[in-house]
Scaffold this motif. Sequence first.
Motif, PDB file in Angstrom:
ATOM      1  N   SER A   1       2.508  -2.908   0.731  1.00  0.00           N
ATOM      2  CA  SER A   1       2.524  -4.725   0.610  1.00  0.00           C
ATOM      3  C   SER A   1       2.752  -5.502   1.569  1.00  0.00           C
ATOM      4  O   SER A   1       1.904  -6.581   1.657  1.00  0.00           O
ATOM      5  N   SER A   2       3.426  -4.840   2.643  1.00  0.00           N
ATOM      6  CA  SER A   2       3.192  -5.823   3.737  1.00  0.00           C
ATOM      7  C   SER A   2       1.712  -5.760   4.449  1.00  0.00           C
ATOM      8  O   SER A   2       1.420  -6.917   5.233  1.00  0.00           O
ATOM      9  N   LEU A   3       1.205  -4.627   4.459  1.00  0.00           N
ATOM     10  CA  LEU A   3      -0.084  -4.561   5.012  1.00  0.00           C
ATOM     11  C   LEU A   3      -1.161  -5.311   4.336  1.00  0.00           C
ATOM     12  O   LEU A   3      -1.963  -6.049   4.996  1.00  0.00           O
ATOM     13  N   VAL A   4      -0.898  -5.431   2.885  1.00  0.00           N
ATOM     14  CA  VAL A   4      -1.883  -6.066   2.155  1.00  0.00           C
ATOM     15  C   VAL A   4      -1.642  -7.712   2.317  1.00  0.00           C
ATOM     16  O   VAL A   4      -2.688  -8.455   2.368  1.00  0.00           O
TER      17      VAL A   4
ATOM     18  N   LEU B   1      -4.335 -10.444   3.352  1.00  0.00           N
ATOM     19  CA  LEU B   1      -4.371 -11.719   2.495  1.00  0.00           C
ATOM     20  C   LEU B   1      -4.307 -13.109   3.271  1.00  0.00           C
ATOM     21  O   LEU B   1      -4.798 -14.020   3.054  1.00  0.00           O
ATOM     22  N   ASN B   2      -3.072 -13.040   3.993  1.00  0.00           N
ATOM     23  CA  ASN B   2      -2.885 -14.057   4.982  1.00  0.00           C
ATOM     24  C   ASN B   2      -3.741 -14.360   5.944  1.00  0.00           C
ATOM     25  O   ASN B   2      -3.872 -15.579   6.606  1.00  0.00           O
ATOM     26  N   ASN B   3      -4.663 -13.374   6.144  1.00  0.00           N
ATOM     27  CA  ASN B   3      -5.639 -13.469   7.283  1.00  0.00           C
ATOM     28  C   ASN B   3      -7.167 -13.911   6.826  1.00  0.00           C
ATOM     29  O   ASN B   3      -7.974 -13.253   7.134  1.00  0.00           O
TER      30      ASN B   3
ATOM     31  N   ASN C   1      -5.646   7.204 -11.453  1.00  0.00           N
ATOM     32  CA  ASN C   1      -4.678   7.248 -12.615  1.00  0.00           C
ATOM     33  C   ASN C   1      -3.160   7.164 -12.481  1.00  0.00           C
ATOM     34  O   ASN C   1      -2.474   7.421 -13.370  1.00  0.00           O
ATOM     35  N   LYS C   2      -2.767   6.316 -11.428  1.00  0.00           N
ATOM     36  CA  LYS C   2      -1.379   6.087 -11.218  1.00  0.00           C
ATOM     37  C   LYS C   2      -1.115   4.493 -11.036  1.00  0.00           C
ATOM     38  O   LYS C   2      -1.105   4.186  -9.871  1.00  0.00           O
ATOM     39  N   LEU C   3      -1.003   4.109 -12.033  1.00  0.00           N
ATOM     40  CA  LEU C   3      -1.136   2.481 -12.042  1.00  0.00           C
ATOM     41  C   LEU C   3       0.346   2.049 -11.491  1.00  0.00           C
ATOM     42  O   LEU C   3       0.374   1.051 -10.838  1.00  0.00           O
ATOM     43  N   GLU C   4       1.410   2.611 -11.886  1.00  0.00           N
ATOM     44  CA  GLU C   4       2.726   2.148 -11.440  1.00  0.00           C
ATOM     45  C   GLU C   4       3.107   1.775 -10.002  1.00  0.00           C
ATOM     46  O   GLU C   4       3.284   0.790  -9.609  1.00  0.00           O
ATOM     47  N   PRO C   5       2.473   2.838  -9.043  1.00  0.00           N
ATOM     48  CA  PRO C   5       2.809   2.455  -7.526  1.00  0.00           C
ATOM     49  C   PRO C   5       1.973   1.078  -7.299  1.00  0.00           C
ATOM     50  O   PRO C   5       2.536   0.417  -6.602  1.00  0.00           O
ATOM     51  N   THR C   6       0.836   1.166  -7.701  1.00  0.00           N
ATOM     52  CA  THR C   6      -0.105  -0.274  -7.505  1.00  0.00           C
ATOM     53  C   THR C   6       0.547  -1.547  -8.171  1.00  0.00           C
ATOM     54  O   THR C   6       0.674  -2.622  -7.556  1.00  0.00           O
ATOM     55  N   LYS C   7       0.983  -1.354  -9.221  1.00  0.00           N
ATOM     56  CA  LYS C   7       1.826  -2.582  -9.817  1.00  0.00           C
ATOM     57  C   LYS C   7       3.124  -2.852  -8.996  1.00  0.00           C
ATOM     58  O   LYS C   7       3.231  -4.124  -8.704  1.00  0.00           O
ATOM     59  N   GLN C   8       3.749  -1.864  -8.455  1.00  0.00           N
ATOM     60  CA  GLN C   8       4.845  -2.308  -7.503  1.00  0.00           C
ATOM     61  C   GLN C   8       4.542  -3.047  -6.388  1.00  0.00           C
ATOM     62  O   GLN C   8       5.237  -3.944  -6.024  1.00  0.00           O
ATOM     63  N   ILE C   9       3.442  -2.483  -5.848  1.00  0.00           N
ATOM     64  CA  ILE C   9       2.989  -3.234  -4.564  1.00  0.00           C
ATOM     65  C   ILE C   9       2.528  -4.700  -4.923  1.00  0.00           C
ATOM     66  O   ILE C   9       2.819  -5.445  -4.223  1.00  0.00           O
ATOM     67  N   ILE C  10       1.797  -4.918  -6.073  1.00  0.00           N
ATOM     68  CA  ILE C  10       1.293  -6.132  -6.309  1.00  0.00           C
ATOM     69  C   ILE C  10       2.682  -7.113  -6.538  1.00  0.00           C
ATOM     70  O   ILE C  10       2.467  -8.359  -6.305  1.00  0.00           O
ATOM     71  N   ASP C  11       3.469  -6.538  -7.409  1.00  0.00           N
ATOM     72  CA  ASP C  11       4.677  -7.409  -7.476  1.00  0.00           C
ATOM     73  C   ASP C  11       5.616  -7.785  -6.408  1.00  0.00           C
ATOM     74  O   ASP C  11       5.998  -8.814  -6.235  1.00  0.00           O
ATOM     75  N   LEU C  12       5.248  -7.145  -5.206  1.00  0.00           N
ATOM     76  CA  LEU C  12       5.802  -7.393  -3.900  1.00  0.00           C
ATOM     77  C   LEU C  12       5.160  -8.300  -3.223  1.00  0.00           C
ATOM     78  O   LEU C  12       5.569  -8.963  -2.231  1.00  0.00           O
ATOM     79  N   LEU C  13       3.998  -8.708  -3.445  1.00  0.00           N
ATOM     80  CA  LEU C  13       3.332  -9.568  -2.656  1.00  0.00           C
ATOM     81  C   LEU C  13       3.592 -11.217  -3.064  1.00  0.00           C
ATOM     82  O   LEU C  13       4.126 -11.580  -4.213  1.00  0.00           O
ATOM     83  N   GLU C  14       3.630 -12.137  -2.146  1.00  0.00           N
ATOM     84  CA  GLU C  14       3.826 -13.442  -2.229  1.00  0.00           C
ATOM     85  C   GLU C  14       2.783 -14.179  -3.217  1.00  0.00           C
ATOM     86  O   GLU C  14       1.728 -14.128  -3.041  1.00  0.00           O
TER      87      GLU C  14
END
Length: 79
Positions: free
Chosen positions: A46-49, A53-55, A66-79
């Motif tokens: 999430s810090s890399l993403v 996005l900031n740049n 087919n593993k949605l949960e880790p991606t949801k966690q990353i998206i939830d951590l984004l500002e």
Amino acid sequence: MIRRPPRSTLSSSSAASDVYKRQLLQKLDSYSNEEDIQKFGADYVSSLVQTLLNNDAPGIHFYTINKLEPTKQIIDLLE
């Protein structure tokens, strides 16, 4: 915190990239259970993403394999 080494060479397989790999592996080795490793991974990605996005990256594409949960966690951590 993983620090960015000085840019010593333009080669993608440089001493600088080895520093990143070594720091990442040392950090991963400090965790003893899968849950902590997954949390670290979500925080790290999430810090890399967020940096992209900031740049003004126009967007981000995730391959979830087919593993949605880790991606949801990353998206939830984004500002």
